[in-house]
Enzyme design. Structure first.
Site, PDB file in Angstrom:
ATOM      1  CG  ASP A   1      -0.120  -0.037   2.429  1.00  0.00           C
ATOM      2  OD1 ASP A   1       0.989  -0.701   2.545  1.00  0.00           O
ATOM      3  OD2 ASP A   1      -0.547   0.521   3.523  1.00  0.00           O
TER       4      ASP A   1
ATOM      5  CE  LYS B   1      -1.389   0.933   6.442  1.00  0.00           C
ATOM      6  NZ  LYS B   1       0.067   1.036   6.000  1.00  0.00           N
TER       7      LYS B   1
ATOM      8  CD  GLU C   1       0.427   0.542  10.598  1.00  0.00           C
ATOM      9  OE1 GLU C   1       1.596   0.625  10.285  1.00  0.00           O
ATOM     10  OE2 GLU C   1      -0.404   0.436   9.587  1.00  0.00           O
TER      11      GLU C   1
ATOM     12  CE1 TYR D   1       4.526   1.678   5.277  1.00  0.00           C
ATOM     13  CE2 TYR D   1       3.908   2.603   7.162  1.00  0.00           C
ATOM     14  CZ  TYR D   1       4.291   1.736   6.625  1.00  0.00           C
ATOM     15  OH  TYR D   1       4.710   0.941   7.376  1.00  0.00           O
TER      16      TYR D   1
END
Length: 364
Positions: free
Chosen positions: A34, A147, A188, A364
């Site tokens: 991802d 997520k 997370e 990310y």
């Protein structure tokens, strides 16, 4: 006065629980694919490849098609939005490819971290606005889990109580919205490995963060049997002068989980947190070999720690695809064994297996 209210039907709950259990059944884990376009730029620049959509598609195609031989190792793939709608050279959508292999499709739904005012450089995660509508569409398009990443860091003054509470509540709200749309949320709360802190300090902070997260999940009536946890392993800071044995990491991690994570949670899928491929596998194995009672599946949700050797072997060249696929398969199989406490290092690691994957303030 607290009043009991059950928002989900038995069928709704069963769907969520079944998805969560399938992802982590029998040593299966998650391929985290991802990475945002910006993150892929960092990956590709390291091998001299242009960060264009076709190159991203080709790279992810080699990972996803390699999964044909990894049905026992990979239970889920986390997609980026772009990847959800890409296809193989043969015109098969990546989502359809995963479903044919009975691999659950997941999707990154957060919108990244933003500064938390009044703190020492701490953050919260944005993306709650419009999340229900996005989840409803992703569910129609084939996603069964999602997520959302929150980030905390350890220093002399952090994480602050405000940052812990804010991120816990954001994770809980996200999880509730996902479950309303029949999507399993991966929760997370990542504690970054940046810093000089020792193992004991990381364990202490991990316990405080996990306690706050599960308090918030309870307050938001999240159905725990239909969730997965994606935490950091309990490790010392990257710049800590003391090096700890895998058994010490395993014990500290399991103790932190036992004190704060309810047994109702089907699985814990660890992030690699900048560890090398081999280090992440060895630590996962040590966690599963820890002699304490562990009521959850303890597996992996790795991005860099599954892909580093494959990416290096690929180098953007079509003729290197078979070799890159083999590197990816090697890491996936090693982590499948580690998720069962059965991994034995052979000394035949991949092209980048021993390289540190640490990035300061990783995003990310």
């Amino acid at each position: 006065m607290t009043h009991q209210h059950n928002p989900f039907s038995p069928e709704h709950k069963k769907e969520l629980a079944d998805i969560a259990h399938r992802i982590v059944a029998n040593g299966k884990g998650i391929l985290a694919a991802d990475e945002s376009t910006g993150s892929m730029d960092k990956r590709f620049s390291s091998i001299g490849v242009d960060n264009i959509e076709e190159n991203r598609r080709c790279y992810r195609q080699l990972l996803f098609t390699a999964n044909k031989e990894l049905a026992d190792c990979v239970g889920g793939i986390i997609f980026f939005h772009e990847t959800m709608y890409q296809k193989t050279d043969d015109g098969v959508s990546f989502v359809e490819l995963a479903k044919k292999l009975k691999i659950e499709v997941g999707i990154k739904v957060d919108k990244g971290v933003v500064p938390l005012a009044g703190t020492n450089g701490e953050t919260t995660t944005q993306g709650l606005d419009g999340l229900s509508e996005r989840c409803a569409q992703y569910k129609k398009d084939g996603a069964n889990f999602a997520k959302w990443r929150c980030v905390l860091k350890i220093s002399e003054t952090t994480p602050s109580s405000l940052a812990i509470m804010e991120n816990a509540n954001v994770l809980a709200r996200y999880a509730s919205i996902c479950q309303q749309n029949r999507i399993v949320p991966i929760v997370e709360p990542e504690i970054l490995p940046d810093g000089t802190h020792d193992l004991k300090r990381c364990q202490y902070v991990s316990e405080k963060v996990l306690a706050a997260v599960y308090k918030a999940l309870s307050d938001h009536h999240v159905y725990l049997e239909g969730t997965l946890l994606k935490p950091n392993m309990v490790t010392a800071g990257h710049a800590c002068p003391t090096k700890y044995k895998p058994e010490e990491v395993g014990m500290a991690t399991v103790v932190a989980l036992r004190r704060n994570v309810p047994a109702a949670v089907p699985g814990v899928v660890f992030l690699s947190g900048g560890q090398s491929e081999e280090e992440a596998t060895i630590h996962l194995n040590a966690i599963n070999q820890c002699p304490l009672l562990k009521p959850w599946a303890l597996s992996f949700s790795y991005g860099r720690a599954l892909q580093a050797s494959a990416l290096k072997a690929w180098g953007g060249k079509k003729e290197n695809v078979p070799g890159a696929m083999e590197e990816y398969k090697k890491r996936a199989k090693a982590n499948h064994l580690a998720a069962q406490g059965k991994y034995v290092a052979t000394g035949q690691a991949g092209a980048a297996a021993g390289e540190s994957l640490f990035q300061a303030n990783h995003a990310y």
